[in-house]
Scaffold this active site. Structure first.
Site, short mmCIF file in Angstrom:
data_model
loop_
_atom_site.label_atom_id
_atom_site.label_comp_id
_atom_site.label_asym_id
_atom_site.label_seq_id
_atom_site.Cartn_x
_atom_site.Cartn_y
_atom_site.Cartn_z
N ASP A 26 0.83 -1.21 0.00
CA ASP A 26 0.00 0.00 0.00
C ASP A 26 0.86 1.26 0.00
O ASP A 26 1.94 1.28 0.59
CB ASP A 26 -0.90 -0.03 1.25
N GLY A 27 0.36 2.30 -0.63
CA GLY A 27 1.02 3.61 -0.56
C GLY A 27 1.66 4.07 -1.86
O GLY A 27 2.34 5.09 -1.89
N ARG A 30 0.33 7.63 -2.78
CA ARG A 30 0.89 8.71 -1.96
C ARG A 30 2.36 8.95 -2.30
O ARG A 30 2.83 10.08 -2.32
CB ARG A 30 0.75 8.35 -0.46
N ARG A 39 -0.20 8.59 -10.55
CA ARG A 39 -0.33 7.39 -9.72
C ARG A 39 0.35 6.18 -10.37
O ARG A 39 0.90 5.32 -9.69
CB ARG A 39 -1.81 7.08 -9.46
N ASN A 74 -10.67 -3.21 -6.29
CA ASN A 74 -9.88 -2.24 -7.07
C ASN A 74 -10.48 -1.93 -8.44
O ASN A 74 -10.09 -0.95 -9.09
CB ASN A 74 -8.42 -2.70 -7.24
C1 FPP Z 1 -2.30 0.17 -3.20
O1 FPP Z 1 -1.69 1.44 -3.16
C2 FPP Z 1 -1.66 -0.59 -4.28
C3 FPP Z 1 -2.31 -1.17 -5.31
C4 FPP Z 1 -3.78 -1.12 -5.48
C5 FPP Z 1 -1.57 -1.85 -6.39
C6 FPP Z 1 -0.40 -2.67 -5.96
C7 FPP Z 1 0.42 -2.95 -7.14
C8 FPP Z 1 1.75 -2.95 -7.20
C9 FPP Z 1 2.64 -2.78 -6.05
C10 FPP Z 1 2.50 -3.12 -8.46
C11 FPP Z 1 2.03 -4.10 -9.40
C12 FPP Z 1 2.11 -5.48 -8.96
C13 FPP Z 1 2.51 -6.46 -9.80
C14 FPP Z 1 2.37 -7.87 -9.39
C15 FPP Z 1 3.10 -6.15 -11.07
P1 FPP Z 1 -2.54 2.73 -3.50
O2 FPP Z 1 -2.42 3.01 -4.93
O3 FPP Z 1 -3.94 2.56 -3.00
O4 FPP Z 1 -1.79 3.80 -2.65
P2 FPP Z 1 -2.44 5.04 -1.90
O5 FPP Z 1 -3.25 4.46 -0.77
O6 FPP Z 1 -1.25 5.80 -1.42
O7 FPP Z 1 -3.26 5.80 -2.90
#
Ligand code: FPP
Length: 253
Positions: A26-27, A30, A39, A74
């Site tokens: 997560d993150g 941000r 993003r 998502n």
């Molecule tokens: C949550 O952070 C993250 C996700 C929804 C996506 C996770 C994906 C990856 C780390 C990369 C891709 C993975 C593979 C297997 C290629 P957020 O975007 O919600 O962060 P925020 O809370 O700061 O907005």
């Protein structure tokens, strides 16, 4: 996933590390915002860091690493972000597979994979097939994954067994539910790490996390490196896991 593992992993210095580890990545958003980047740049940095995490976990002796890459919720994100995440997913497994191979990392997927677009399903099936004999660690990517959806899946399978007359409702056990989850041979995670400071499980491994230890860090996922992982493992090594019972010290008094 299988009921809690009683196997133990130790790194070369004798530090007890989890056999099975879960990470909520997560993150990314941000991280990107802080740098005035879109993003998608955060997700890309997050994917780079996943590669790093695999290498570090492999070296620490973790045997099963389950990462939350895309949840059943998502899909509600803007279409462009979803599309870019799918593209990144494809690119990741095409571009980094040689590195995963070098590290002896087998790739598996957990989630509602059959409902994904054909090109993603293809990546999943080919990636699993290509890597199935790699010995060192399993990277389990939770993609289109929801803990509730997984429990629903197990319930449906067990209902099918009841309907066929193979199981009586009164004979349904916790073990039977575990055995009907997506990947029943993968041990429940002993430790779940969540970077970015949020204190919630977000529908990740709901059944499997019954006795997991949690470790939350304020570091945003793309910055969560070896030092943070080491801190989490050191903290985990000092925890007294009682599974609802007493610690061995207390039991003797
Ligand atoms: C949550 O952070 C993250 C996700 C929804 C996506 C996770 C994906 C990856 C780390 C990369 C891709 C993975 C593979 C297997 C290629 P957020 O975007 O919600 O962060 P925020 O809370 O700061 O907005």
């Amino acid at each position: 996933m299988a009921a809690s593992s009683d196997k133990k992993s130790y790194d070369t210095t004798g530090l007890k590390v989890p056999v099975s580890l879960g990470v909520i990545m997560d993150g990314n958003g941000r991280w990107a915002k802080k740098r005035f980047l879109p993003r998608s740049a955060g997700h890309r940095a997050g994917a780079e860091n996943l590669k790093e995490l695999c290498r570090n976990c492999g070296r620490y002796g973790v045997k099963y690493l389950t990462v939350y890459a895309f949840s059943t919720e998502n899909w509600s994100r803007p279409e462009d972000e979803v599309h870019k995440l799918m593209d990144l997913f494809v690119e990741f497994f095409e571009k980094y597979d040689p590195e995963l191979e070098e590290e002896g990392i087998r790739v598996r997927f957990t989630g509602d994979i059959e409902s994904l677009p054909e090109r993603i399903k293809k990546v999943c099936h080919e990636g699993e097939e290509r890597s199935k004999n790699r010995p060192k660690m399993q990277l389990i990517v939770a993609f289109n994954y929801g803990g509730r959806r997984e429990i629903e899946y197990a319930a449906r399978r067990i209902a099918g067994l009841v309907k066929e007359g193979k199981v009586e409702p009164q004979d349904i056990t916790e073990q039977m539910i575990s055995d009907n989850m997506y990947l029943p041979d993968v041990p429940d995670p002993e430790l779940i790490i969540r970077p970015s400071g949020e204190m919630r499980i977000s529908n990740f491994l709901l059944w499997e996390c019954a006795y997991s230890e949690f470790w939350v860090s304020d570091t945003l996922w793309p910055d969560f490196g070896y030092d943070e992982l080491t801190r989490a493992f050191r903290d985990y090594a000092g925890r007294d896991r009682r599974f609802g019972g007493l610690s061995s010290k207390e039991a003797k008094t």
